[in-house]
Write a protein that holds these residues in place. Sequence first.
Motif, PDB file in Angstrom:
ATOM      1  N   ASP A 130       0.816  -1.209   0.000  1.00  0.00           N
ATOM      2  CA  ASP A 130       0.000   0.000   0.000  1.00  0.00           C
ATOM      3  C   ASP A 130       0.853   1.263   0.000  1.00  0.00           C
ATOM      4  O   ASP A 130       0.482   2.270  -0.601  1.00  0.00           O
ATOM      5  CB  ASP A 130      -0.966  -0.018   1.185  1.00  0.00           C
ATOM      6  N   GLN A 131       2.008   1.203   0.639  1.00  0.00           N
ATOM      7  CA  GLN A 131       2.938   2.332   0.598  1.00  0.00           C
ATOM      8  C   GLN A 131       3.469   2.514  -0.824  1.00  0.00           C
ATOM      9  O   GLN A 131       3.557   3.635  -1.326  1.00  0.00           O
ATOM     10  CB  GLN A 131       4.085   2.102   1.575  1.00  0.00           C
ATOM     11  N   ALA A 132       3.817   1.433  -1.481  1.00  0.00           N
ATOM     12  CA  ALA A 132       4.374   1.505  -2.833  1.00  0.00           C
ATOM     13  C   ALA A 132       3.379   2.077  -3.831  1.00  0.00           C
ATOM     14  O   ALA A 132       3.754   2.880  -4.693  1.00  0.00           O
ATOM     15  CB  ALA A 132       4.846   0.123  -3.284  1.00  0.00           C
ATOM     16  N   ILE A 133       2.120   1.701  -3.736  1.00  0.00           N
ATOM     17  CA  ILE A 133       1.146   2.187  -4.729  1.00  0.00           C
ATOM     18  C   ILE A 133       0.793   3.661  -4.531  1.00  0.00           C
ATOM     19  O   ILE A 133       0.187   4.264  -5.415  1.00  0.00           O
ATOM     20  CB  ILE A 133      -0.134   1.319  -4.787  1.00  0.00           C
ATOM     21  N   GLN A 134       1.172   4.242  -3.405  1.00  0.00           N
ATOM     22  CA  GLN A 134       0.909   5.664  -3.196  1.00  0.00           C
ATOM     23  C   GLN A 134       1.849   6.565  -3.991  1.00  0.00           C
ATOM     24  O   GLN A 134       1.575   7.754  -4.153  1.00  0.00           O
ATOM     25  CB  GLN A 134       0.971   6.013  -1.699  1.00  0.00           C
ATOM     26  N   GLY A 135       2.920   5.993  -4.507  1.00  0.00           N
ATOM     27  CA  GLY A 135       3.833   6.782  -5.330  1.00  0.00           C
ATOM     28  C   GLY A 135       3.129   7.315  -6.566  1.00  0.00           C
ATOM     29  O   GLY A 135       2.157   6.745  -7.056  1.00  0.00           O
ATOM     30  N   GLU A 136       3.638   8.420  -7.076  1.00  0.00           N
ATOM     31  CA  GLU A 136       3.046   9.040  -8.273  1.00  0.00           C
ATOM     32  C   GLU A 136       3.477   8.356  -9.561  1.00  0.00           C
ATOM     33  O   GLU A 136       2.803   8.488 -10.574  1.00  0.00           O
ATOM     34  CB  GLU A 136       3.393  10.533  -8.328  1.00  0.00           C
ATOM     35  N   ARG A 137       4.619   7.646  -9.517  1.00  0.00           N
ATOM     36  CA  ARG A 137       5.156   7.012 -10.719  1.00  0.00           C
ATOM     37  C   ARG A 137       5.712   5.656 -10.339  1.00  0.00           C
ATOM     38  O   ARG A 137       6.527   5.565  -9.425  1.00  0.00           O
ATOM     39  CB  ARG A 137       6.265   7.873 -11.334  1.00  0.00           C
ATOM     40  N   TRP A 138       5.286   4.598 -11.040  1.00  0.00           N
ATOM     41  CA  TRP A 138       5.832   3.269 -10.827  1.00  0.00           C
ATOM     42  C   TRP A 138       5.391   2.332 -11.940  1.00  0.00           C
ATOM     43  O   TRP A 138       4.412   2.581 -12.623  1.00  0.00           O
ATOM     44  CB  TRP A 138       5.442   2.665  -9.478  1.00  0.00           C
ATOM     45  N   VAL A 139       6.138   1.262 -12.082  1.00  0.00           N
ATOM     46  CA  VAL A 139       5.722   0.120 -12.888  1.00  0.00           C
ATOM     47  C   VAL A 139       5.864  -1.077 -11.953  1.00  0.00           C
ATOM     48  O   VAL A 139       6.929  -1.335 -11.423  1.00  0.00           O
ATOM     49  CB  VAL A 139       6.527  -0.021 -14.206  1.00  0.00           C
ATOM     50  N   MET A 140       4.763  -1.744 -11.680  1.00  0.00           N
ATOM     51  CA  MET A 140       4.698  -2.768 -10.641  1.00  0.00           C
ATOM     52  C   MET A 140       4.364  -4.116 -11.262  1.00  0.00           C
ATOM     53  O   MET A 140       3.381  -4.238 -11.991  1.00  0.00           O
ATOM     54  CB  MET A 140       3.623  -2.367  -9.624  1.00  0.00           C
ATOM     55  N   ASP A 141       5.208  -5.107 -10.961  1.00  0.00           N
ATOM     56  CA  ASP A 141       4.954  -6.441 -11.495  1.00  0.00           C
ATOM     57  C   ASP A 141       4.669  -7.418 -10.369  1.00  0.00           C
ATOM     58  O   ASP A 141       5.247  -7.326  -9.299  1.00  0.00           O
ATOM     59  CB  ASP A 141       6.138  -6.927 -12.338  1.00  0.00           C
ATOM     60  N   GLY A 142       3.747  -8.312 -10.634  1.00  0.00           N
ATOM     61  CA  GLY A 142       3.371  -9.340  -9.669  1.00  0.00           C
ATOM     62  C   GLY A 142       1.867  -9.430  -9.568  1.00  0.00           C
ATOM     63  O   GLY A 142       1.152  -8.487  -9.892  1.00  0.00           O
ATOM     64  N   ASN A 143       1.408 -10.558  -9.103  1.00  0.00           N
ATOM     65  CA  ASN A 143      -0.025 -10.804  -9.063  1.00  0.00           C
ATOM     66  C   ASN A 143      -0.612 -10.483  -7.691  1.00  0.00           C
ATOM     67  O   ASN A 143      -1.354  -9.533  -7.551  1.00  0.00           O
ATOM     68  CB  ASN A 143      -0.310 -12.241  -9.485  1.00  0.00           C
ATOM     69  N   TYR A 144      -0.311 -11.275  -6.679  1.00  0.00           N
ATOM     70  CA  TYR A 144      -0.740 -11.021  -5.306  1.00  0.00           C
ATOM     71  C   TYR A 144      -2.146 -10.416  -5.265  1.00  0.00           C
ATOM     72  O   TYR A 144      -2.344  -9.255  -4.918  1.00  0.00           O
ATOM     73  CB  TYR A 144       0.298 -10.166  -4.572  1.00  0.00           C
ATOM     74  N   THR A 145      -3.106 -11.247  -5.607  1.00  0.00           N
ATOM     75  CA  THR A 145      -4.482 -10.775  -5.796  1.00  0.00           C
ATOM     76  C   THR A 145      -5.137 -10.252  -4.523  1.00  0.00           C
ATOM     77  O   THR A 145      -6.130  -9.535  -4.616  1.00  0.00           O
ATOM     78  CB  THR A 145      -5.348 -11.889  -6.426  1.00  0.00           C
ATOM     79  N   GLN A 146      -4.590 -10.563  -3.343  1.00  0.00           N
ATOM     80  CA  GLN A 146      -5.178 -10.024  -2.123  1.00  0.00           C
ATOM     81  C   GLN A 146      -5.075  -8.495  -2.088  1.00  0.00           C
ATOM     82  O   GLN A 146      -5.812  -7.846  -1.363  1.00  0.00           O
ATOM     83  CB  GLN A 146      -4.568 -10.646  -0.862  1.00  0.00           C
ATOM     84  N   CYS A 147      -4.176  -7.913  -2.872  1.00  0.00           N
ATOM     85  CA  CYS A 147      -4.005  -6.461  -2.926  1.00  0.00           C
ATOM     86  C   CYS A 147      -4.308  -5.885  -4.310  1.00  0.00           C
ATOM     87  O   CYS A 147      -4.057  -4.712  -4.559  1.00  0.00           O
ATOM     88  CB  CYS A 147      -2.567  -6.099  -2.557  1.00  0.00           C
ATOM     89  N   LEU A 148      -4.826  -6.693  -5.179  1.00  0.00           N
ATOM     90  CA  LEU A 148      -4.981  -6.277  -6.570  1.00  0.00           C
ATOM     91  C   LEU A 148      -5.971  -5.128  -6.755  1.00  0.00           C
ATOM     92  O   LEU A 148      -5.728  -4.216  -7.544  1.00  0.00           O
ATOM     93  CB  LEU A 148      -5.395  -7.477  -7.434  1.00  0.00           C
ATOM     94  N   LEU A 149      -7.075  -5.144  -6.031  1.00  0.00           N
ATOM     95  CA  LEU A 149      -8.077  -4.095  -6.240  1.00  0.00           C
ATOM     96  C   LEU A 149      -7.524  -2.709  -5.936  1.00  0.00           C
ATOM     97  O   LEU A 149      -7.725  -1.769  -6.715  1.00  0.00           O
ATOM     98  CB  LEU A 149      -9.332  -4.372  -5.423  1.00  0.00           C
ATOM     99  N   GLN A 150      -6.809  -2.550  -4.814  1.00  0.00           N
ATOM    100  CA  GLN A 150      -6.267  -1.230  -4.510  1.00  0.00           C
ATOM    101  C   GLN A 150      -5.151  -0.852  -5.482  1.00  0.00           C
ATOM    102  O   GLN A 150      -4.966   0.319  -5.822  1.00  0.00           O
ATOM    103  CB  GLN A 150      -5.836  -1.095  -3.041  1.00  0.00           C
ATOM    104  N   ARG A 151      -4.408  -1.841  -5.978  1.00  0.00           N
ATOM    105  CA  ARG A 151      -3.361  -1.561  -6.964  1.00  0.00           C
ATOM    106  C   ARG A 151      -3.975  -1.062  -8.263  1.00  0.00           C
ATOM    107  O   ARG A 151      -3.538  -0.054  -8.828  1.00  0.00           O
ATOM    108  CB  ARG A 151      -2.550  -2.837  -7.217  1.00  0.00           C
ATOM    109  N   LEU A 152      -5.003  -1.741  -8.737  1.00  0.00           N
ATOM    110  CA  LEU A 152      -5.651  -1.318  -9.981  1.00  0.00           C
ATOM    111  C   LEU A 152      -6.353   0.028  -9.818  1.00  0.00           C
ATOM    112  O   LEU A 152      -6.444   0.799 -10.779  1.00  0.00           O
ATOM    113  CB  LEU A 152      -6.635  -2.382 -10.455  1.00  0.00           C
ATOM    114  N   ALA A 153      -6.842   0.332  -8.618  1.00  0.00           N
ATOM    115  CA  ALA A 153      -7.492   1.629  -8.382  1.00  0.00           C
ATOM    116  C   ALA A 153      -6.495   2.782  -8.533  1.00  0.00           C
ATOM    117  O   ALA A 153      -6.879   3.889  -8.907  1.00  0.00           O
ATOM    118  CB  ALA A 153      -8.131   1.656  -6.999  1.00  0.00           C
TER     119      ALA A 153
END
Length: 182
Positions: free
Chosen positions: A68-91
């Motif tokens: 959740d800390q990583a997805i708050q960044g303004e710029r990133w390219v994130m690889d991996g599935n980990y579907t327990q966190c997928l919804l907030q990542r896609l948001a």
Amino acid sequence: MTDITATSLSQLGPRICILGPSNSGKSTLAAAIGRSRDLPPVHLDQLYHQPGTDWQPRPRAEFVALHDQAIQGERWVMDGNYTQCLLQRLARATGFILLDASTPLSMWRYVRRCWFDTDRKGALEGAKDSVKWSMLRYIAVVTPANRRRYDALFGEVALPKVRLATPPALAHFYRKEGLRSR
């Protein structure tokens, strides 16, 4: 939902989420996009597992906090599935890439990376990859069902997106976008 298919990497924006089966090339693609677009690559395997171990998972709450800390960044390219966190990542994502690789190719890539790749993108700091029966089983048994779920998800995601369903499609994408795998 609307099916938005991007025609170029620039249409995916500054926060790109890459999903796909194990050993489909997610980490290598994330690193290549990161270099090309000046986006910090975030390899979820590195957040999920404890450094310096033989791929031992972190406690769930610790992983979710790092994610959740990583997805708050303004710029990133994130690889991996980990579907327990997928919804907030896609948001938070501005673009989505779905990779695929056949089960035999995933197996071959897994064994090759364990035996020969000493400088693999997305590798766990302080760990040495080794062939594990549990991972071979995961690729052979679990991955086919995941592949179907990712395919369905691709149809539902209303982001600019790219599906690279074969190794030749992935290679074409690298060439078209001027990406280098190393």
